[in-house]
Structure formats: C-alpha cells, structure tokens
Design a protein around this motif. Structure first.
Motif, mmCIF file in Angstrom:
data_model
loop_
_atom_site.group_PDB
_atom_site.id
_atom_site.type_symbol
_atom_site.label_atom_id
_atom_site.label_comp_id
_atom_site.label_asym_id
_atom_site.label_seq_id
_atom_site.Cartn_x
_atom_site.Cartn_y
_atom_site.Cartn_z
ATOM 1 N N CYS A 15 0.846 -1.197 0.000
ATOM 2 C CA CYS A 15 0.000 0.000 0.000
ATOM 3 C C CYS A 15 0.885 1.251 0.000
ATOM 4 O O CYS A 15 1.816 1.350 0.793
ATOM 5 C CB CYS A 15 -0.900 0.015 1.229
ATOM 6 N N GLY A 17 -0.050 4.055 0.927
ATOM 7 C CA GLY A 17 -0.404 4.891 2.067
ATOM 8 C C GLY A 17 0.249 4.430 3.358
ATOM 9 O O GLY A 17 0.909 5.208 4.042
ATOM 10 N N CYS A 18 0.079 3.135 3.694
ATOM 11 C CA CYS A 18 0.546 2.667 5.002
ATOM 12 C C CYS A 18 1.635 1.604 4.889
ATOM 13 O O CYS A 18 2.105 1.088 5.894
ATOM 14 C CB CYS A 18 -0.631 2.111 5.795
ATOM 15 N N CYS A 34 -7.147 0.325 0.217
ATOM 16 C CA CYS A 34 -6.449 -0.419 1.259
ATOM 17 C C CYS A 34 -7.373 -0.648 2.461
ATOM 18 O O CYS A 34 -7.925 0.301 3.014
ATOM 19 C CB CYS A 34 -5.207 0.360 1.706
ATOM 20 N N GLU A 36 -6.528 -1.473 5.312
ATOM 21 C CA GLU A 36 -5.873 -1.037 6.549
ATOM 22 C C GLU A 36 -6.012 0.471 6.771
ATOM 23 O O GLU A 36 -6.383 0.915 7.839
ATOM 24 C CB GLU A 36 -4.379 -1.400 6.514
ATOM 25 N N CYS A 37 -5.679 1.259 5.711
ATOM 26 C CA CYS A 37 -5.623 2.713 5.900
ATOM 27 C C CYS A 37 -6.603 3.486 5.011
ATOM 28 O O CYS A 37 -6.725 4.704 5.144
ATOM 29 C CB CYS A 37 -4.209 3.227 5.659
ATOM 30 N N GLU A 39 -6.337 4.032 1.813
ATOM 31 C CA GLU A 39 -5.683 4.635 0.643
ATOM 32 C C GLU A 39 -6.361 4.123 -0.639
ATOM 33 O O GLU A 39 -6.557 2.926 -0.825
ATOM 34 C CB GLU A 39 -4.198 4.239 0.630
HETATM 35 ZN ZN ZN Z 1 -2.826 1.240 3.420
#
Ligand code: ZN
Length: 592
Positions: A15, A17-18, A34, A36-37, A39
C-alpha cells in the motif's frame, strides 16, 4: 507510478499509504482501496469502468484514430516511440477509454482517462475521443460522465494539445445548452490543461477520496514561491473546503452517488419535457456521419503536410532565419510594448473597468471599453510592465482567478452590449501560487474557455508577447487569432518542457524548437490565422510602427466579423476549434 507499485501478476502489493503488504485479490475485491488505511490506489480505465457501470451494459466507442505526431516532436526519444511503449504497457490505444453504458439503469456516455498512458496527458487523440463521446451524449440526449486522471497537456503535441481544452469545452457547452447533465469525477491526479477545462467546467464535480486536483502542480508552486505548501494542499478535502467540488466520495460510494444524481436530473428533465426521456433521436444519421468521419480519418496523415509552408503565411520567410529560442527572448523583452501601451497607441478613449465582483481586482488583467477607428470595442489583455517595479505590481502578467473572472465578466458584458471583444495575450502563464489554487484557478480558466466558445459577439485575439498555456488560452478562444511576428504561444514554457523531458533546464533552446511555438509554425498548424509582421528592429525597437501594423491587422480582421450574425459566428468558431481534434484538421490547415 500507481499506488500499487508491483505488477499485476504478483500476488502481493504494498500500500502506498501505510506500506502494508496486501493480498492482491483481497485488494481488488475491496475496489483497490487499502483495508488497513483507506488509501485509494490509482485505477486503470478498464477497471474503473467495471466498477462504475452496470454489468453487460457497456458498449465501447471506437478508439480508431490515425497515428498522430503533428509536430514531429523529438526530445531524447521520438514521440512515436513513447506512444508505442505506452500502448504496449497498458494495452490501450490512448489515454482515455470511451463507452456508452448504463449506471443503475440510467444511460450515460462515459470517457475515463488512464494515468498509466503517458500520464493521462491530453493530446489531440484524447481530445478527439472525449469530444466524440460528448457529441454522442448530445445525439442520444443522455448525460456525460467524465472520469479524469491526467498530468495535463501532452507537450509532445505542442499548442495543438492546448487547443484540446477548447475543443472539449465547446462540446461540454453544447450539452449545457441542450440541458443535458455533465459530471466529472476527479481522480488522482488531475492537473494542468485537464483540470482547467473539462474536469471543472461540468455541471457537477465529484472528487474521489484522496484525489488531488489543481492547475499548477505542487512541485512547480514550491519552486516558484519558495515556500512550503499548506497541509493537504490540493487534496479532495482541500477542494471541498475551498468550494471547488460538490462532494468528496469514497470509491465504494461513487457508483451509488452517480446513480442518485443521474436519477434526480433525469426526473427533472422528464418533468420539463412533460414525458419520460426517450432514447436516441437520429441513430442512423449520426452513425453514418461517424462512419464518414472515420473514413476520412483513416487516410494516412503524412507529417510533411503538417509542416508544409502555408501560402497564407506571408512572413514565413522573414522569420525562418530566426531561431525559436531567439524569438522566445524577443517575446520576453522588457521593452516590448504591453497591453496598456497598445491601448494608448492602437485604441482611443480607453475606459478601464475593474473587479470581478466576487472580491478581487487582478492587476495582471486590464480591461475596459475603447474605440478602434471610431468603433466601440471591449478590450481585455494581460498586463506586464517594463520595469521591475511594474512587473512585480502586475504579477508579471500572470492572472489570478480574480483576473480570469474579471475577464469573464467583461466578455459577458460585451456580448450583452453588442460590443466585439479584442483580447491582447501576453502572459508567461497563470499564477503558480497557493492562493490562486485555493481560489479555483483551474475552474476559472475552464469557465472562460467554455464561455468564449459560445460568446455571441465577435472575438478577436492577438498573441502580442508570450502566450503561456492555459492562462493564455483563457483569453484566446476567438473567431480569429492573430500573432505578432516575434510572439510565442506554447502549451508549456521551453524551460518547463526541458526540465521534464530532457530532463535539464539548459535544454530550453532545444525544447523551444521542438515545441513549434513561433508565429509562422503556429500559422502552418492552423492554431493562428495570421502573423502580424513587426518592424525589422522588432516591436520594442519601433513601438509606433508596430502599433500602426497591429491596428491595421485588427481592423482588417474585425470589420468582416461585424457583419456576421452572432449565431453563425458561434457556429464558425466552434468549427474552428473542432478541427484540432484530429490530424485531419491539422492537414487541412496546413494545406489551406
Ligand atoms: Zn494502506
């Protein structure tokens, strides 16, 4: 380039982003957002279409166009090599994919840009394909949805790339006139000529979460201002805060939002018409016309035709000896006459009008009523200056959004009063500053371009010095475009082009030659209708003689326009800018 930095075949991607390592199939199931984050990874056009339209409803529109290298551009690589590589790596013909489809049962025409293809840059083919999609929407009386992703104009096609901003904008204007909804969805990134035209002059502008949009890019603004940029500069939330987009939408909600908007506007149309919307009006005739167009397009376009000397360009020989870079320096000469100088020497009785009525008065744009050989006209121009103090006071002729809006106000006023508009273009470009972006620079330029394509009064533009990219075009969509012999008109500054493509700013003289930015070159390409010759000592060497020649050229070009009914003027102006979509048009201009 994409947030998913690894290739399709690989099972995992990181990712942007993260930096989480994500299982690719799971990511795809999550629309490339994503888990998780949050993105939003960049999407290619085919995947974007899959996410937006009803399954099985998509009908691709033809992407067949002749090979285009309209100015024989070579930097460190010939342009056709870059095109071939982009096609091989994306599997696409161009940086946009166009189709008709339904979204939640609502028929739409869609043009979806693909950043992977030469940075989603706006070349003649991209402009042509989007314009055709808009024309299809008009014929079918259905809404147009544009999904933008672009670094801006395609430098390798020079000023012809710039013209695409006008070509697509006038197609948007036609939809506006017909009461058909236009929606743009900004995705990351949307910059430059795309931001300053069809990304922002649509009825509705949606920004996908995480998208950034602006006219000038952050790197350029940082370089010019020498300042750090505000947190979140040019992001979707920034744009929303500054009133530039209708909403910020998460990818998973995008389709639903479009369905709701399409449903609402369809209901309005049906109510107005007193009956439910009907599909296509003249399917056969339109198809036939397209077939004719395709046949014409299929003819090979020899590069020689595009650079063949034009019989109408009488000054070609006198300027052929001057190097393009010398012309750039001439166009920027501090003693070169400015708009206020010409208002004094060419026009009489100038009465300056100030302000955009929205909170600003930009000193880089001057405008007002004046007389030209006894006839009243509205004159609008960029104002530079001769001394450093003057240049600073006028922001070096770089208009702010307030300047573009003042120009827009004066253009509309002129049309209401029946005054012809004369514009004098002399700007390095639009203002590359933080506040200009905050105040909606891209949309301000886009609205001027669109308005000029339909302004019901004669418009005559003269490139008097520097015609710098979208900032210049915002005053230069006209019935006739004249250019002083030592002026330049370009999609990007030679320095900017050199820094990106060579990549070394010292290659600016080579870039100047490659961009075909001189008056004789642009006359051959049909971007400019007539070159106004300067005295042998150039405009700054003999301003009085230059003024004399400019006045004669203005009168010769303006007087015939005064007899043309406004509706026909607009129709002819549209034809003028429609032809830039294709190499066919270039050839026609070249052999004219
Ligand atoms: Zn992410």
């Amino acid at each position: 380039m994409t947030a998913i930095a690894r290739r399709e075949e690989q099972l995992w991607s990181r990712c942007a982003g993260c930096a989480s390592l994500l299982y690719r199939k799971r990511l795809r199931r999550n629309l490339d957002v994503c888990p998780e984050c949050g993105e939003h990874a960049r999407l290619g056009a085919p995947e974007r279409l899959r996410q937006l339209v009803d399954p099985g409803s998509m009908r691709p529109l033809s992407d067949l166009l002749p090979e285009a290298d309209p100015i024989d551009f070579v930097d460190v690589l010939p342009y056709p090599h870059r095109l071939t590589a982009a096609r091989a790596s994306t599997g696409l013909a161009e940086a946009v994919v166009c189709a008709t489809a339904t979204i939640g049962g609502h028929p739409v025409a869609l043009a979806v840009m693909d950043f992977r293809f030469l940075g989603g840059s706006l070349g003649c083919a991209v402009g042509e394909l989007i314009t055709r999609t808009a024309e299809r929407a008009l014929d079918d009386r259905i809404p147009l949805v544009l999904v933008t992703a672009s670094g801006g104009a395609r430098m390798q096609e020079g000023a012809l790339s710039l013209m695409q901003m006008a070509t697509v904008s006038q197609a948007i204007a036609a939809l506006r006139e017909a009461g058909l909804l236009t929606v743009s969805v900004l995705t990351d990134p949307t910059y430059g000529g795309v931001a300053a035209s069809f990304a922002t002059n649509t009825d509705l502008v949606l920004a996908e979460s995480g998208a950034r949009m602006g006219f000038a890019g952050p790197r350029v603004i940082r370089q010019v201002t020498g300042r750090a940029l505000p947190e979140g500069f040019q992001t979707a939330d920034f744009l929303l805060r500054h009133g530039q987009v209708d909403m910020v939408v998460q990818r998973r909600s995008l389709r639903g939002r479009l369905v709701a908007l399409l449903a609402a506007t369809r209901a309005g149309r049906a109510a107005r018409a007193g009956h439910p919307p009907v599909p296509r009006q003249e399917p056969a005739s339109r198809r036939e016309r397209l077939a004719d167009d395709d046949a014409a397009l299929a003819r090979p376009a020899g590069p020689a035709a595009a650079v063949a000397p034009s019989p109408t360009s009488g000054v070609g020989q006198t300027t052929a000896v001057r190097d393009a870079w010398d012309t750039v320096r001439m166009a920027r000469h501090p003693a070169r006459p400015t708009t206020l100088d010409y208002l004094d020497s060419v026009f009489d009785g100038f009465v300056e009008l100030h302000g955009d009525r929205l909170g600003g008065d930009c000193p880089a744009i001057v405008g007002g009523v004046a007389r030209l050989a006894g006839r009243h006209v509205m004159v609008i121009g960029h104002q530079k200056g001769h001394t450093t103090a003057e240049l600073v006071a006028r922001n070096f002729g770089m208009a702010s959004p307030a300047g573009h809006r003042k120009a827009l106000r004066l253009m509309r006023l002129a049309a209401r009063l029946g005054l012809p508009v004369v514009t004098l273009v002399d700007t390095p470009g639009a203002d590359p500053g933080v506040s200009a972006e905050e105040q909606g620079q891209a949309a301000a330029i886009a609205e001027n371009i669109l308005t000029l394509t339909v302004l019901p009064t004669p418009v005559l533009a003269v490139i008097t010095g520097e015609g710098g990219s979208g900032g210049a075009l915002a005053l230069a969509v006209a019935d006739r475009v004249l250019m002083l012999e030592n002026a330049v008109y370009s999609v990007i500054s030679p320095e900017g082009c050199a820094a990106i493509l060579w990549p070394d700013r010292s290659a600016a003289p080579q870039a100047a030659r490659a961009l075909r930015l001189t008056a004789p070159d642009l006359c051959r390409l049909g971007v400019v209708d007539e070159v106004v010759s300067e005295p042998s000592v150039a405009a700054h060497g003999d301003p009085a003689e230059t003024a004399h020649r400019l006045r004669a050229a203005l009168l010769a070009n303006l007087l015939p326009l005064l007899d043309v009914p406004p509706a026909m003027l607009v129709r002819l102006r549209r034809q003028r800018f429609r032809r830039f979509g294709t190499t066919r048009g270039v050839n026609r201009a070249g052999v004219r």
